[in-house]
Design a protein around this motif. Structure first.
Motif, PDB file in Angstrom:
ATOM      1  N   ALA A   1       0.835  -1.202   0.000  1.00 11.08           N
ATOM      2  CA  ALA A   1       0.000   0.000   0.000  1.00 11.08           C
ATOM      3  C   ALA A   1       0.871   1.254   0.000  1.00 11.08           C
ATOM      4  CB  ALA A   1      -0.906  -0.014   1.226  1.00 11.08           C
ATOM      5  N   PRO A   2       0.428   2.312  -0.673  1.00 13.24           N
ATOM      6  CA  PRO A   2       1.210   3.556  -0.698  1.00 13.24           C
ATOM      7  C   PRO A   2       1.178   4.265   0.657  1.00 13.24           C
ATOM      8  CG  PRO A   2      -0.904   3.894  -1.762  1.00 13.24           C
ATOM      9  CD  PRO A   2      -0.807   2.424  -1.471  1.00 13.24           C
ATOM     10  N   ILE A   3       2.184   5.088   0.897  1.00 15.38           N
ATOM     11  CA  ILE A   3       2.183   5.968   2.063  1.00 15.38           C
ATOM     12  C   ILE A   3       1.085   7.001   1.853  1.00 15.38           C
ATOM     13  CG2 ILE A   3       3.512   7.660   3.374  1.00 15.38           C
ATOM     14  CD1 ILE A   3       6.039   6.227   2.263  1.00 15.38           C
ATOM     15  N   LYS A   4       0.283   7.256   2.862  1.00 18.62           N
ATOM     16  CA  LYS A   4      -0.793   8.237   2.731  1.00 18.62           C
ATOM     17  C   LYS A   4      -0.629   9.356   3.755  1.00 18.62           C
ATOM     18  CE  LYS A   4      -4.450   5.576   0.496  1.00 18.62           C
ATOM     19  NZ  LYS A   4      -5.884   5.198   0.521  1.00 18.62           N
TER      20      LYS A   4
ATOM     21  N   PHE B   1       2.627  16.065  -7.428  1.00 18.51           N
ATOM     22  CA  PHE B   1       3.357  15.184  -6.509  1.00 18.51           C
ATOM     23  C   PHE B   1       2.794  13.769  -6.558  1.00 18.51           C
ATOM     24  CE2 PHE B   1       3.687  12.903  -2.544  1.00 18.51           C
ATOM     25  CZ  PHE B   1       5.031  13.025  -2.204  1.00 18.51           C
ATOM     26  N   ASN B   2       1.473  13.653  -6.468  1.00 23.55           N
ATOM     27  CA  ASN B   2       0.851  12.324  -6.466  1.00 23.55           C
ATOM     28  C   ASN B   2       1.147  11.562  -7.758  1.00 23.55           C
ATOM     29  OD1 ASN B   2      -0.217  12.672  -3.901  1.00 23.55           O
ATOM     30  ND2 ASN B   2      -2.189  13.417  -4.646  1.00 23.55           N
ATOM     31  N   LYS B   3       1.175  12.280  -8.834  1.00 19.08           N
ATOM     32  CA  LYS B   3       1.476  11.640 -10.109  1.00 19.08           C
ATOM     33  C   LYS B   3       2.936  11.193 -10.164  1.00 19.08           C
ATOM     34  CE  LYS B   3       1.181  12.417 -15.119  1.00 19.08           C
ATOM     35  NZ  LYS B   3       0.793  13.386 -16.180  1.00 19.08           N
ATOM     36  N   ALA B   4       3.831  12.074  -9.726  1.00 21.82           N
ATOM     37  CA  ALA B   4       5.260  11.761  -9.788  1.00 21.82           C
ATOM     38  C   ALA B   4       5.657  10.691  -8.772  1.00 21.82           C
ATOM     39  CB  ALA B   4       6.083  13.026  -9.557  1.00 21.82           C
TER      40      ALA B   4
ATOM     41  N   MET C   1       3.309   7.026  -2.819  1.00 22.39           N
ATOM     42  CA  MET C   1       2.764   7.919  -1.800  1.00 22.39           C
ATOM     43  C   MET C   1       1.612   8.719  -2.389  1.00 22.39           C
ATOM     44  SD  MET C   1       4.816  10.706   0.521  1.00 22.39           S
ATOM     45  CE  MET C   1       3.971  11.844   1.609  1.00 22.39           C
ATOM     46  N   VAL C   2       0.613   8.986  -1.563  1.00 23.63           N
ATOM     47  CA  VAL C   2      -0.540   9.787  -1.971  1.00 23.63           C
ATOM     48  C   VAL C   2      -0.823  10.814  -0.878  1.00 23.63           C
ATOM     49  CG1 VAL C   2      -3.001   9.800  -2.484  1.00 23.63           C
ATOM     50  CG2 VAL C   2      -1.564   7.933  -3.329  1.00 23.63           C
ATOM     51  N   ILE C   3      -0.937  12.080  -1.266  1.00 24.84           N
ATOM     52  CA  ILE C   3      -1.309  13.138  -0.330  1.00 24.84           C
ATOM     53  C   ILE C   3      -2.764  13.512  -0.575  1.00 24.84           C
ATOM     54  CG2 ILE C   3      -0.899  15.512   0.418  1.00 24.84           C
ATOM     55  CD1 ILE C   3       2.007  15.190  -0.401  1.00 24.84           C
ATOM     56  N   GLU C   4      -3.579  13.384   0.460  1.00 23.05           N
ATOM     57  CA  GLU C   4      -4.977  13.799   0.401  1.00 23.05           C
ATOM     58  C   GLU C   4      -5.053  15.258   0.856  1.00 23.05           C
ATOM     59  OE1 GLU C   4      -6.901  11.066   2.990  1.00 23.05           O
ATOM     60  OE2 GLU C   4      -6.812   9.382   1.575  1.00 23.05           O
ATOM     61  N   LEU C   5      -5.568  16.121  -0.003  1.00 23.10           N
ATOM     62  CA  LEU C   5      -5.586  17.553   0.275  1.00 23.10           C
ATOM     63  C   LEU C   5      -6.935  17.996   0.828  1.00 23.10           C
ATOM     64  CD1 LEU C   5      -4.155  20.328   0.065  1.00 23.10           C
ATOM     65  CD2 LEU C   5      -5.042  20.487  -2.279  1.00 23.10           C
ATOM     66  N   TYR C   6      -6.894  18.791   1.894  1.00 25.61           N
ATOM     67  CA  TYR C   6      -8.104  19.353   2.502  1.00 25.61           C
ATOM     68  C   TYR C   6      -7.970  20.867   2.564  1.00 25.61           C
ATOM     69  CZ  TYR C   6      -9.044  14.540   3.848  1.00 25.61           C
ATOM     70  OH  TYR C   6      -9.271  13.186   3.819  1.00 25.61           O
TER      71      TYR C   6
ATOM     72  N   PRO D   1      11.251   8.029   2.746  1.00 26.38           N
ATOM     73  CA  PRO D   1      12.552   7.813   2.103  1.00 26.38           C
ATOM     74  C   PRO D   1      13.035   9.125   1.493  1.00 26.38           C
ATOM     75  CG  PRO D   1      10.772   6.839   0.806  1.00 26.38           C
ATOM     76  CD  PRO D   1      10.173   7.261   2.108  1.00 26.38           C
ATOM     77  N   PRO D   2      14.351   9.311   1.389  1.00 28.23           N
ATOM     78  CA  PRO D   2      14.913  10.579   0.903  1.00 28.23           C
ATOM     79  C   PRO D   2      14.344  11.045  -0.430  1.00 28.23           C
ATOM     80  CG  PRO D   2      16.641   9.224   1.827  1.00 28.23           C
ATOM     81  CD  PRO D   2      15.404   8.361   1.791  1.00 28.23           C
ATOM     82  N   HIS D   3      14.064  10.122  -1.349  1.00 25.93           N
ATOM     83  CA  HIS D   3      13.594  10.564  -2.667  1.00 25.93           C
ATOM     84  C   HIS D   3      12.187  11.164  -2.597  1.00 25.93           C
ATOM     85  CE1 HIS D   3      11.746   6.548  -2.572  1.00 25.93           C
ATOM     86  NE2 HIS D   3      10.966   6.924  -3.572  1.00 25.93           N
ATOM     87  N   LEU D   4      11.362  10.684  -1.655  1.00 26.58           N
ATOM     88  CA  LEU D   4      10.030  11.270  -1.502  1.00 26.58           C
ATOM     89  C   LEU D   4      10.107  12.606  -0.756  1.00 26.58           C
ATOM     90  CD1 LEU D   4       7.772   8.172  -0.735  1.00 26.58           C
ATOM     91  CD2 LEU D   4       7.948   9.477  -2.870  1.00 26.58           C
ATOM     92  N   GLN D   5      11.060  12.741   0.138  1.00 23.60           N
ATOM     93  CA  GLN D   5      11.278  14.049   0.771  1.00 23.60           C
ATOM     94  C   GLN D   5      11.657  15.089  -0.280  1.00 23.60           C
ATOM     95  OE1 GLN D   5      14.240  13.542   3.835  1.00 23.60           O
ATOM     96  NE2 GLN D   5      12.724  12.889   5.365  1.00 23.60           N
ATOM     97  N   GLU D   6      12.570  14.713  -1.156  1.00 24.74           N
ATOM     98  CA  GLU D   6      12.989  15.643  -2.210  1.00 24.74           C
ATOM     99  C   GLU D   6      11.841  15.953  -3.159  1.00 24.74           C
ATOM    100  OE1 GLU D   6      15.851  17.366  -2.453  1.00 24.74           O
ATOM    101  OE2 GLU D   6      16.226  16.488  -0.473  1.00 24.74           O
TER     102      GLU D   6
END
Length: 356
Positions: A39-42, A65-68, A73-78, A265-270
């Motif tokens: 499962a992706p990081i949410k 970001f979600n596409k890349a 990882m998926v960010i849910e925006l509110y 992980p570092p690549h998702l931070q970047e």
């Protein structure tokens, strides 16, 4: 002497087949194609902005970001107040109720001394480029990192520029005296500063502002520039726009829960940092376009102005306000010193940095 072996057509086809099969096997086993496992990081992220404004100030960057992130990882925006009230936004990131936030430090109630300089610190900037220049080249990034390094549970990542801060009202403003008694939706520090001119700052949930203007509970807003007034619908219920502003650009930040941030992980931070830069860039050109576009072709708000000589009295009052802010802490005094030196440098540089 090299002896060449005669190769028959059958040998060539046979060898070619073996080579192709080996290449295909190597391609399947190749480690450079990495796919997300499990499962992706949410994350859940809330912005200070309502939905209409959020379409511009953050949604495009989060979608990118979600596409890349390619399923990792998926960010849910509110949007404003959807998960937590704006005044509890910082604490909610700290507690882990939400994972990240986009907001000014001031209205999010960040527990740091320098929060007063976020959002619209009066007359600190004249143009949007002043904000990134101050943070990235004049030392404010280091100061912000130091301040938030003293706060447990939250990591500050970046500050960027939004639009200027102008009055949009239901009554015309043509002199400083016309400000007296106006009930205005404002950011905390900007409202504190303008109280000396008779303005009555009013705090409301973001989505209630338009109705409050219609019912007469508010006489206007001093929350943004003209781009936002048109984008979010406030221009439909306001009548006038004062061209004099109390700040050239809103300073807003990105915050993340430290534990969640360190777990990435570092690549998702970047990648997240790149999405922040993407948002900063989008706003830079969107607001620059919009402020001129809506002044000249908007058609809903009548432009008014206070004469420069009279408006200078408000700018002079800001100097005293800066003096009081410098007394909060040695760190705040350092910020004020940087702001003074920066603005003196801009004045010496002359056009286009500052005009006489």
């Amino acid at each position: 002497m090299t002896i060449r072996k005669n190769i028959t057509k059958r040998d060539f086809i046979k060898n070619a087949g073996l080579t192709t099969a080996a290449a295909a096997t190597a391609t399947v086993a190749s480690p450079y194609v990495i796919r997300a496992q499990g499962a992706p990081i949410k994350w859940r992220m809330q912005t200070y902005a309502g939905s209409a404004l959020g379409e511009h100030v953050i949604k495009p960057s989060i979608e990118a970001f979600n596409k890349a992130a390619n399923g990792e990882m998926v960010i849910e925006l509110y949007y404003a107040d959807q998960l937590v009230p704006q005044g509890e936004l910082f604490r909610s990131v700290q507690k882990g109720t939400i994972d990240a936030a986009q907001s000014d430090d001031d209205s999010a109630a960040a527990p740091v001394d320098v929060k007063i300089f976020a959002a619209y610190f009066p007359f600190a900037s004249r143009y949007s480029l002043d904000v990134p220049a101050l943070w990235e080249w004049w030392g404010l990034r280091k100061i912000w990192e130091e301040a938030y390094g003293e706060v447990e549970g939250v990591t500050w990542l970046s500050t960027g520029a939004w639009d200027p801060c102008n009055f949009g009202t239901t009554k015309p403003i043509k002199s400083v005296a016309d400000l007296k008694g106006l009930r205005v939706y404002m950011f905390p520090t900007g409202g504190q500063f303008m109280q000396q001119f008779g303005v009555v700052p009013v705090a409301l949930p973001y989505e209630d502002v338009e109705v409050a203007i219609q019912t007469g509970e508010l006489d206007g807003v001093c929350w943004c520039g003209i781009t936002e007034m048109y984008t979010v619908g406030w221009a439909d219920v306001l009548k006038y726009y004062l061209t004099n502003n109390i700040s050239g650009a809103w300073a807003g930040s990105y915050f993340v829960n430290t534990e969640r941030w360190n777990a990435l992980p570092p690549h998702l931070q970047e990648l997240f940092k790149l999405s922040i830069d993407n948002s900063h860039y989008y706003r830079a050109h969107w607001y620059w376009w919009g402020e001129a576009h809506y002044r000249t072709t908007g058609g809903k708000l009548e432009l008014t102005s206070i004469p420069d000589a009279e408006w200078q009295t408000v700018a002079d009052a800001a100097v005293k306000f800066w003096d009081e802010a410098a007394k909060i802490s040695p760190r705040c005094a350092k910020v004020v010193e940087i702001l003074r030196n920066y603005n003196e440098t801009m004045a010496k540089a002359g056009p286009p940095y500052r005009c006489a």
